[in-house]
Design an enzyme around this catalytic site. Structure first.
Site, PDB file in Angstrom:
ATOM      1  N   ASP A   7       0.878  -1.160   0.000  1.00 46.75           N
ATOM      2  CA  ASP A   7       0.000   0.000   0.000  1.00 46.75           C
ATOM      3  C   ASP A   7       0.929   1.228   0.000  1.00 46.75           C
ATOM      4  OD1 ASP A   7      -2.209   1.752   0.552  1.00 46.75           O
ATOM      5  OD2 ASP A   7      -1.682   1.657   2.680  1.00 46.75           O
ATOM      6  N   ASP A  12       0.029   5.101   1.113  1.00 49.76           N
ATOM      7  CA  ASP A  12      -0.096   6.020   2.256  1.00 49.76           C
ATOM      8  C   ASP A  12      -0.117   5.257   3.576  1.00 49.76           C
ATOM      9  OD1 ASP A  12      -0.794   8.912   1.174  1.00 49.76           O
ATOM     10  OD2 ASP A  12      -1.758   7.444  -0.138  1.00 49.76           O
ATOM     11  N   ASP A  64      -1.947  -0.499   5.770  1.00 51.32           N
ATOM     12  CA  ASP A  64      -2.207   0.055   7.105  1.00 51.32           C
ATOM     13  C   ASP A  64      -3.669   0.364   7.359  1.00 51.32           C
ATOM     14  OD1 ASP A  64      -2.318   2.269   5.282  1.00 51.32           O
ATOM     15  OD2 ASP A  64      -2.273   3.570   7.036  1.00 51.32           O
TER      16      ASP A  64
END
Lengths: 132, 253
Positions: free
Chosen positions: B26, B28, B200
């Site tokens: 991922d 960000d 996250d």
């Protein structure tokens, strides 16, 4: 009552002997048996597999695999850990030592290639596609 | 959920280097730290260098909620796959769907009108073409901002999937691809036998919980209820992880 076709069973027995010879040759030349090689190569491509998943990939029952896994673990070729999502379950992975054993075996396999190729052709005749 | 840097986690990570695996990240909060202004998010130089090193050794994929155009500008590393909009953009063989774009434009208009009734300068509506993100990180009254956004999104419930993230709500089409489906498609395309994925956010649960995928899943930040197998404590540990991966692949090569 029909008679069992004896010659077929003799051929099947000869095939079993040939497979056993190939396995013995592998053990002497490559350092691991045909069954061990099969389990390790399947596990290499199934990191963190459960014993059930590995057994399905190898094509045997989980109980058949148990002893083989114990031997491989004793040799430190595989690692048995807890499933991080469910600590009651176990997951398996190849270790660096196991990978080294596979690489060493790979270097020696060529010499047995012809014998393995003949046996593989026989397997192609008798195994359904999904079992290969 | 276990620490990826535990002895068991490290051994599982190493085992991935023995097979044809895809390494997916991922963006960000994972490769780049979360910023108050999402437009400022960048990978640290060290992270970028380590990711570049890894991309020279193994196929990598970046799977993000950002639009593909936005993501491309933030990833100077040559990734094998760049997937944007939670899986709606960048998939091999897939193209943007104009019907989705017009649906998204309709949502944008409706949400803008609803939010304008009680304006909060800390709420920002981001149009990603095929999906929307409504950020409230900059709001001074986060609880009230959150309630206001949810009220504005209420009428869209039937046609949109609302994904709550870190001080953001993502609005994506119902039934559209998500990150888990995107990773499955990329794995099939690349011929990878297994994959690694780290993320996250809530939207990454679509990967963590995807049944039948042979993925070693890692969450940035430990969280009860997450489907991820392993966690790293914080985003800053991404460099340590990339170093480990590079180490395994240099041993293996």
């Amino acid at each position: 009552m029909s008679q069992a076709p004896e010659p077929y069973f003799h051929d099947a027995f000869k095939l079993a002997i040939e497979i056993e010879r190939l396995s013995q040759w592998m053990e002497t030349s490559c350092g691991l048996s045909l069954a061990q090689w099969s389990v390790l190569t399947r596990l290499r491509d199934l990191p963190a597999a459960t014993a059930q998943e590995l057994a399905a990939a190898v094509g045997v029952s989980p109980s058949t695999l148990t002893q083989a896994l114990k031997r491989l673990e004793r040799k430190k070729w595989i690692f048995v850990g807890k499933d991080p999502r469910d600590s009651r379950k176990k997951v398996l992975a190849l270790t660096r030592e196991g990978m080294k054993a596979l690489r060493r075996a790979g270097e020696s396999l060529g010499a047995g290639g012809e014998r393995a190729s003949r046996l593989s052709a026989c397997a192609g005749l008798i195994l359904p596609d999904g079992k290969r | 959920m276990k620490s990826l840097f535990s002895p068991e986690g490290i051994r599982m990570l190493e085992a991935l280097s023995f097979t044809d695996a895809l390494f997916a990240f991922d963006f960000d909060g994972t490769l780049a730290p979360i910023c108050d202004d999402p437009g400022e998010a960048r990978m640290a130089e060290r992270t970028e260098a380590l990711l570049r090193e890894l991309s020279a050794r193994v196929p990598i994929a970046i799977v993000s909620g950002r639009s593909l155009a936005d993501l491309s500008g933030r990833v100077p590393v040559r990734a094998s796959y760049l997937i944007g909009n939670h899986g709606l953009e960048g998939l091999p063989g897939a193209t943007a769907i104009s019907e989705l774009k017009s649906r998204c434009a309709g949502w944008k208009a409706a949400i803008s009108i609803a939010l304008a009734q009680e304006p909060d300068p800390g709420i920002r509506l981001e149009d990603k073409g095929l999906s929307l993100a409504i950020h409230y990180r900059a709001s001074r009254r986060k609880k009230s901002a959150r309630a206001r956004i949810l009220k504005a999104l209420g009428p869209l419930e039937e046609e949109a999937r609302i994904l709550a993230g870190k001080q953001v709500f993502n609005v994506v089409p119902v039934g559209g691809p998500h990150k888990g489906m995107a990773l499955a498609r990329v794995m099939a395309h690349s011929g990878a036998k297994a994959a690694f994925f780290i993320g996250d956010d809530h939207t990454d649960e679509d990967v963590f919980g995807m049944p039948g995928l042979r993925v070693l899943s890692v969450r940035v930040g430990r969280k009860a209820g997450s489907q991820a197998q392993y966690y790293i404590r914080q985003q800053s540990e991404i460099d340590l992880l990339l170093r480990e991966l590079n180490g395994f692949h240099s041993i293996g090569s």
